[in-house]
Design an enzyme around this catalytic site. Structure first.
Site, PDB file in Angstrom:
ATOM      1  N   ARG A   1       0.850  -1.182   0.000  1.00 45.42           N
ATOM      2  CA  ARG A   1       0.000   0.000   0.000  1.00 45.42           C
ATOM      3  C   ARG A   1       0.892   1.240   0.000  1.00 45.42           C
ATOM      4  O   ARG A   1       2.063   1.179   0.382  1.00 45.42           O
ATOM      5  CB  ARG A   1      -0.901   0.019   1.233  1.00 45.42           C
ATOM      6  CG  ARG A   1      -1.807  -1.198   1.364  1.00 45.42           C
ATOM      7  CD  ARG A   1      -2.560  -1.169   2.692  1.00 45.42           C
ATOM      8  NE  ARG A   1      -3.487  -2.302   2.821  1.00 45.42           N
ATOM      9  CZ  ARG A   1      -3.174  -3.487   3.321  1.00 45.42           C
ATOM     10  NH1 ARG A   1      -1.937  -3.700   3.757  1.00 45.42           N
ATOM     11  NH2 ARG A   1      -4.081  -4.454   3.410  1.00 45.42           N
TER      12      ARG A   1
ATOM     13  N   LYS B   1      -1.997  -2.516   7.284  1.00 45.92           N
ATOM     14  CA  LYS B   1      -3.337  -2.081   7.671  1.00 45.92           C
ATOM     15  C   LYS B   1      -3.694  -2.668   9.035  1.00 45.92           C
ATOM     16  O   LYS B   1      -3.497  -3.848   9.293  1.00 45.92           O
ATOM     17  CB  LYS B   1      -4.350  -2.545   6.622  1.00 45.92           C
ATOM     18  CG  LYS B   1      -5.704  -1.858   6.742  1.00 45.92           C
ATOM     19  CD  LYS B   1      -6.561  -2.148   5.533  1.00 45.92           C
ATOM     20  CE  LYS B   1      -7.864  -1.380   5.610  1.00 45.92           C
ATOM     21  NZ  LYS B   1      -8.710  -1.621   4.423  1.00 45.92           N
TER      22      LYS B   1
ATOM     23  N   ARG C   1      -1.517  -1.630  -6.596  1.00 49.37           N
ATOM     24  CA  ARG C   1      -1.640  -2.757  -5.663  1.00 49.37           C
ATOM     25  C   ARG C   1      -2.735  -3.714  -6.140  1.00 49.37           C
ATOM     26  O   ARG C   1      -2.572  -4.936  -6.071  1.00 49.37           O
ATOM     27  CB  ARG C   1      -1.947  -2.229  -4.267  1.00 49.37           C
ATOM     28  CG  ARG C   1      -2.324  -3.309  -3.248  1.00 49.37           C
ATOM     29  CD  ARG C   1      -2.493  -2.700  -1.864  1.00 49.37           C
ATOM     30  NE  ARG C   1      -3.320  -3.515  -0.993  1.00 49.37           N
ATOM     31  CZ  ARG C   1      -2.885  -4.553  -0.290  1.00 49.37           C
ATOM     32  NH1 ARG C   1      -1.622  -4.928  -0.383  1.00 49.37           N
ATOM     33  NH2 ARG C   1      -3.704  -5.226   0.506  1.00 49.37           N
TER      34      ARG C   1
ATOM     35  N   HIS D   1      -4.152  -9.359   3.353  1.00 43.89           N
ATOM     36  CA  HIS D   1      -5.584  -9.255   3.610  1.00 43.89           C
ATOM     37  C   HIS D   1      -5.940 -10.024   4.879  1.00 43.89           C
ATOM     38  O   HIS D   1      -5.502 -11.158   5.078  1.00 43.89           O
ATOM     39  CB  HIS D   1      -6.387  -9.840   2.438  1.00 43.89           C
ATOM     40  CG  HIS D   1      -6.305  -9.013   1.198  1.00 43.89           C
ATOM     41  ND1 HIS D   1      -6.522  -9.532  -0.068  1.00 43.89           N
ATOM     42  CD2 HIS D   1      -6.034  -7.697   1.006  1.00 43.89           C
ATOM     43  CE1 HIS D   1      -6.382  -8.573  -0.969  1.00 43.89           C
ATOM     44  NE2 HIS D   1      -6.085  -7.453  -0.337  1.00 43.89           N
TER      45      HIS D   1
ATOM     46  N   TYR E   1     -11.029  -9.926  -6.504  1.00 43.92           N
ATOM     47  CA  TYR E   1     -10.161  -9.970  -7.684  1.00 43.92           C
ATOM     48  C   TYR E   1     -10.522 -11.078  -8.669  1.00 43.92           C
ATOM     49  O   TYR E   1      -9.915 -11.173  -9.734  1.00 43.92           O
ATOM     50  CB  TYR E   1      -8.699 -10.085  -7.231  1.00 43.92           C
ATOM     51  CG  TYR E   1      -8.271  -8.884  -6.440  1.00 43.92           C
ATOM     52  CD1 TYR E   1      -7.951  -7.687  -7.074  1.00 43.92           C
ATOM     53  CD2 TYR E   1      -8.243  -8.913  -5.050  1.00 43.92           C
ATOM     54  CE1 TYR E   1      -7.604  -6.564  -6.346  1.00 43.92           C
ATOM     55  CE2 TYR E   1      -7.884  -7.801  -4.310  1.00 43.92           C
ATOM     56  CZ  TYR E   1      -7.573  -6.628  -4.968  1.00 43.92           C
ATOM     57  OH  TYR E   1      -7.230  -5.510  -4.241  1.00 43.92           O
TER      58      TYR E   1
END
Length: 296
Positions: free
Chosen positions: A150, A175, A244, A267, A276
């Site tokens: 990211r 994240k 990304r 994730h 995706y």
């Protein structure tokens, strides 16, 4: 606006730094719009549900923001009014009458670049005539395209986090504050080695440096550079985060299992990765164009 108390409240609720920035930015955007619309100083206790619906309408029809962006802003102001009512700064919560609308699957699909678009994007990066900028910019975008970092993770990367011998990257600011190790493929490793030589010895711990060569690159600086390249390609609806997204889609196209893609992308839930395997807008347009009698 009670910005500082709101930020303190968010910190106490355990919200991350980036979430805090996004929420505070949204409140300021709303305040500017309300003041321009009413000609009065922003007073959250005077904002009505009708005002908020008008603001949302402007974001849709005038600014043409994506539904996902609008929903994020709605979520931010709902949190803001939760703080205001809890702290006694607002007697009513107008956001109770504002709903986050489910976006169609088309808009929920991340916008990734196709392989030809990625090649043209990298070609533009390599056309930079300044060798220092060229090697830095290539390392910057390849961190997103080849390792799926990211923007915040790229910016926060320190030189000590880069292990060129082992081909690994320590991502300390993932994240939700999560730590992970990212892997370098040959393309990224080559770009990182070239930038390492160009970067040389410096007192800054940051891996990517600003044009002054001493300070850490900023998120705004990265957004600006990537936006410039995307605009040159005519990809106005794409963003820096699309690089990304492209990393994740490339892995899916290469036949990698969802669990592998999820781990490499950092994730937390597999449902995020499932996006995706959903056809993109480009895929859908290509499908309907394929049955047209008019071939342009």
């Amino acid at each position: 606006m009670y910005i500082q108390p709101f930020q303190t409240w968010l910190q106490e609720k355990g919200r991350g730094a980036l979430t805090q920035q996004e929420y505070l930015r949204t409140v300021r955007v709303l305040a500017r719009w309300w003041e321009a619309s009413t000609g009065k100083p922003f007073d959250p206790d005077q904002v009505t549900a009708r005002d908020l619906h008008d603001w949302i309408s402007q974001m849709k029809t005038v600014e043409h923001l994506a539904p996902s962006t609008i929903n994020k802003r709605i979520a931010a102001i709902k949190t803001y009014w939760s703080f205001l009512t809890e702290a006694g700064h607002s007697t009513l919560n107008p956001t109770d009458l504002v709903r986050i609308r489910r976006a169609s699957s088309l808009w929920q699909t991340p916008r990734w670049l196709t392989r030809p678009q990625q090649a043209r994007f990298l070609h533009l990066v390599r056309k930079e005539t300044n060798p220092w900028k060229r090697t830095r910019n290539l390392a910057m975008v390849q961190l997103m395209l080849q390792a799926g970092l990211r923007i915040s993770e790229v910016v926060d990367l320190d030189a000590e986090d880069v292990d060129l011998e082992r081909g690994t990257l320590v991502v300390r600011s993932g994240k939700g504050g999560k730590y992970r190790v990212a892997l370098m493929n040959p393309d990224l490793k080559r770009a990182m080695e070239e930038w390492g030589k160009m970067r040389g010895e410096t007192d800054s711990p940051a891996w990517l440096l600003s044009e002054r060569g001493k300070e850490r690159m900023t998120r705004q600086g990265m957004h600006y550079l990537i936006r410039k390249f995307l605009d040159q390609l005519g990809l106005a609806d794409y963003s820096a985060h699309s690089l990304r997204h492209s990393f994740c889609r490339n892995l899916i196209d290469a036949g990698q299992p969802l669990q592998v893609v999820a781990q490499l992308a950092g994730h937390e839930i597999l449902e995020t990765t499932r996006r995706y395997i959903t056809p993109s807008e480009h895929d859908l347009r290509k499908a309907v164009d394929s049955i047209s009698e008019s071939k342009e």
